[in-house]
Design a protein around this motif. Structure first.
Motif, PDB file in Angstrom:
ATOM      1  N   PHE A  40       0.700  -0.748   0.341  1.00  0.00           N
ATOM      2  CA  PHE A  40      -0.047   0.033   0.168  1.00  0.00           C
ATOM      3  C   PHE A  40       1.006   1.629  -0.185  1.00  0.00           C
ATOM      4  O   PHE A  40       0.289   2.099  -0.422  1.00  0.00           O
ATOM      5  CB  PHE A  40      -1.042   0.072   1.442  1.00  0.00           C
ATOM      6  CG  PHE A  40      -1.969  -1.164   1.079  1.00  0.00           C
ATOM      7  CD1 PHE A  40      -2.077  -1.358  -0.391  1.00  0.00           C
ATOM      8  CD2 PHE A  40      -3.278  -0.818   2.095  1.00  0.00           C
ATOM      9  CE1 PHE A  40      -3.655  -2.949  -0.012  1.00  0.00           C
ATOM     10  CE2 PHE A  40      -3.889  -2.457   1.597  1.00  0.00           C
ATOM     11  CZ  PHE A  40      -4.638  -3.066   0.763  1.00  0.00           C
ATOM     12  N   VAL A  41       2.458   1.417   0.606  1.00  0.00           N
ATOM     13  CA  VAL A  41       3.462   2.095   0.852  1.00  0.00           C
ATOM     14  C   VAL A  41       4.383   1.673  -0.813  1.00  0.00           C
ATOM     15  O   VAL A  41       5.351   0.428   0.119  1.00  0.00           O
ATOM     16  CB  VAL A  41       3.870   2.876   1.827  1.00  0.00           C
ATOM     17  CG1 VAL A  41       4.709   3.331   1.571  1.00  0.00           C
ATOM     18  CG2 VAL A  41       2.217   2.908   3.145  1.00  0.00           C
ATOM     19  N   ALA A 118      -7.753   0.385   5.287  1.00  0.00           N
ATOM     20  CA  ALA A 118      -7.195   0.201   4.259  1.00  0.00           C
ATOM     21  C   ALA A 118      -7.783  -1.185   3.593  1.00  0.00           C
ATOM     22  O   ALA A 118      -8.375  -1.047   2.790  1.00  0.00           O
ATOM     23  CB  ALA A 118      -5.017   0.471   3.624  1.00  0.00           C
ATOM     24  N   ARG A 129      -4.315   2.916   8.292  1.00  0.00           N
ATOM     25  CA  ARG A 129      -3.347   3.730   6.671  1.00  0.00           C
ATOM     26  C   ARG A 129      -3.364   5.324   7.436  1.00  0.00           C
ATOM     27  O   ARG A 129      -4.615   5.748   7.499  1.00  0.00           O
ATOM     28  CB  ARG A 129      -3.401   3.387   5.489  1.00  0.00           C
ATOM     29  CG  ARG A 129      -2.956   4.759   4.570  1.00  0.00           C
ATOM     30  CD  ARG A 129      -3.537   4.428   3.223  1.00  0.00           C
ATOM     31  NE  ARG A 129      -1.802   4.903   2.452  1.00  0.00           N
ATOM     32  CZ  ARG A 129      -0.918   4.692   1.298  1.00  0.00           C
ATOM     33  NH1 ARG A 129      -1.852   3.660   0.677  1.00  0.00           N
ATOM     34  NH2 ARG A 129      -0.035   5.198   0.754  1.00  0.00           N
ATOM     35  N   ASP A 131      -1.710   9.180   6.697  1.00  0.00           N
ATOM     36  CA  ASP A 131      -0.690  10.044   5.303  1.00  0.00           C
ATOM     37  C   ASP A 131      -0.508  11.786   6.128  1.00  0.00           C
ATOM     38  O   ASP A 131      -1.843  12.178   6.095  1.00  0.00           O
ATOM     39  CB  ASP A 131      -0.999  10.040   3.611  1.00  0.00           C
ATOM     40  CG  ASP A 131      -1.081   8.066   3.759  1.00  0.00           C
ATOM     41  OD1 ASP A 131      -0.876   7.801   2.365  1.00  0.00           O
ATOM     42  OD2 ASP A 131      -1.694   7.829   3.712  1.00  0.00           O
ATOM     43  N   GLU A 141      -3.713  12.316   0.358  1.00  0.00           N
ATOM     44  CA  GLU A 141      -4.190  10.966  -0.053  1.00  0.00           C
ATOM     45  C   GLU A 141      -3.457   9.982   0.041  1.00  0.00           C
ATOM     46  O   GLU A 141      -2.780  10.725  -0.353  1.00  0.00           O
ATOM     47  CB  GLU A 141      -5.299  12.211  -0.922  1.00  0.00           C
ATOM     48  CG  GLU A 141      -7.052  12.883  -0.882  1.00  0.00           C
ATOM     49  CD  GLU A 141      -7.312  11.962  -0.157  1.00  0.00           C
ATOM     50  OE1 GLU A 141      -7.674  10.977  -0.690  1.00  0.00           O
ATOM     51  OE2 GLU A 141      -8.287  12.734   0.371  1.00  0.00           O
ATOM     52  N   PRO A 142      -3.694   9.054  -0.706  1.00  0.00           N
ATOM     53  CA  PRO A 142      -2.422   8.054  -0.296  1.00  0.00           C
ATOM     54  C   PRO A 142      -2.134   8.425  -2.270  1.00  0.00           C
ATOM     55  O   PRO A 142      -1.198   8.056  -2.257  1.00  0.00           O
ATOM     56  CB  PRO A 142      -3.914   6.961  -0.685  1.00  0.00           C
ATOM     57  CG  PRO A 142      -4.870   7.071   0.303  1.00  0.00           C
ATOM     58  CD  PRO A 142      -4.827   8.887   0.375  1.00  0.00           C
ATOM     59  N   ARG A 152       3.567   8.650   5.000  1.00  0.00           N
ATOM     60  CA  ARG A 152       2.521   7.804   5.385  1.00  0.00           C
ATOM     61  C   ARG A 152       3.365   6.612   5.476  1.00  0.00           C
ATOM     62  O   ARG A 152       4.201   5.817   5.484  1.00  0.00           O
ATOM     63  CB  ARG A 152       3.301   7.347   3.706  1.00  0.00           C
ATOM     64  CG  ARG A 152       2.462   8.641   2.679  1.00  0.00           C
ATOM     65  CD  ARG A 152       2.229   8.789   1.195  1.00  0.00           C
ATOM     66  NE  ARG A 152       2.181   9.662   0.435  1.00  0.00           N
ATOM     67  CZ  ARG A 152       1.313  10.070   0.286  1.00  0.00           C
ATOM     68  NH1 ARG A 152       0.384   9.765   0.784  1.00  0.00           N
ATOM     69  NH2 ARG A 152       1.482  11.225  -0.620  1.00  0.00           N
ATOM     70  N   VAL A 154       1.119   2.335   7.170  1.00  0.00           N
ATOM     71  CA  VAL A 154       0.604   1.256   7.353  1.00  0.00           C
ATOM     72  C   VAL A 154       0.311   0.524   8.757  1.00  0.00           C
ATOM     73  O   VAL A 154       2.074   0.510   8.994  1.00  0.00           O
ATOM     74  CB  VAL A 154       0.320  -0.253   6.319  1.00  0.00           C
ATOM     75  CG1 VAL A 154      -0.121   1.176   4.999  1.00  0.00           C
ATOM     76  CG2 VAL A 154       1.394  -0.528   5.549  1.00  0.00           C
TER      77      VAL A 154
END
Length: 242
Positions: A40-41, A118, A129, A131, A141-142, A152, A154
């Motif tokens: 996700f990151v 997430a 998550r 950010d 926003e991601p 950022r 998770v």
């Protein structure tokens, strides 16, 4: 011993200690495994894997995890540090069980800092998550381009059923931040040790709560009168898919 040799030994010891700190309680297999949310990151700069075994199956552990939050059950850690001094709840609260992907979970009382759900897959995966910009904490926003200073990350909870009605809980964090010249020093000296302290405490308090709930359920079952009517366990609903 020369200064250079002493420095090398000290550096090696520090690296070993850091590795153990970032893999507290986890096996080598768990550290090297991939988990939902790892990607996700993008281009992560940090990762930790910590684990514990809890005395109840995943279905009994899950309700404690989905009700976490500053305005909910708390975090089951050091409450005076992460929950404004309020004790984390010691019971499962039904109104806090409806957690879905995309929901926001306040990390602070004022809601300025928060986690976004997430991923939520009952009863095996919960990934939170965050950010935000640094140092102001403005949410990002991601998919938003990285500003010059940001963080950022998770925070994933991964549950696997073990024999004898137990759960192996693996907590994986993955993060990226900048500017690294500053954030790397902060992460190493403060962020990583703080995470270990808070996560280890959460493991301890989760185990205590789960154990108490299991004992309470057993006592209730023993006290209930026998009947000839067949009873069935309540059906569990995957609330994340509603």
């Amino acid at each position: 011993m020369s200064i250079s040799v002493a420095a090398a030994v000290t550096a090696a010891g520090a690296l070993l200690l850091r590795h153990r700190m970032l893999s507290w309680g986890a096996t080598g297999e768990e550290v090297s495994a991939s988990y939902p949310g790892d990607d996700f990151v993008g281009r992560p700069r940090s990762r930790s894997t910590m684990a514990t075994t809890l005395p109840a199956p995943p279905a009994a552990v899950w309700p404690w995890l989905v009700q976490m939050g500053a305005d909910r059950a708390g975090w089951y850690s050091w409450d005076h540090l992460d929950n404004a001094g309020r004790p984390s709840t010691s019971e499962v609260v039904e109104e806090w069980q409806d957690l879905r992907t995309g929901d926001r979970i306040p990390a602070t009382d004022d809601g300025r800092f928060f986690f976004t759900v997430a991923a939520a897959e009952y009863p095996s995966t919960l990934v939170l998550r965050s950010d935000f910009t640094l140092p102001g904490g403005h949410p990002l926003e991601p998919a938003e381009p990285d500003p010059p200073a940001f963080a950022r990350g998770v925070w994933g909870f991964h549950l696997r059923e073990l024999p004898d009605h137990r759960t192996r809980l693996v907590v994986r964090t993955v993060g990226r931040d900048a500017p690294r010249a500053l954030t790397a020093v902060f992460d190493t000296l403060f962020g990583e040790p703080a995470h270990l302290i808070m996560q280890a405490r959460q493991f301890h308090n989760l185990a205590r709560r789960v154990r108490s709930a299991v004992a309470s359920d057993a006592a209730t079952s023993e006290a209930a009168p026998d009947t000839d009517t067949e009873t069935r366990p309540p059906a569990h609903t995957d609330r994340s898919k509603k």
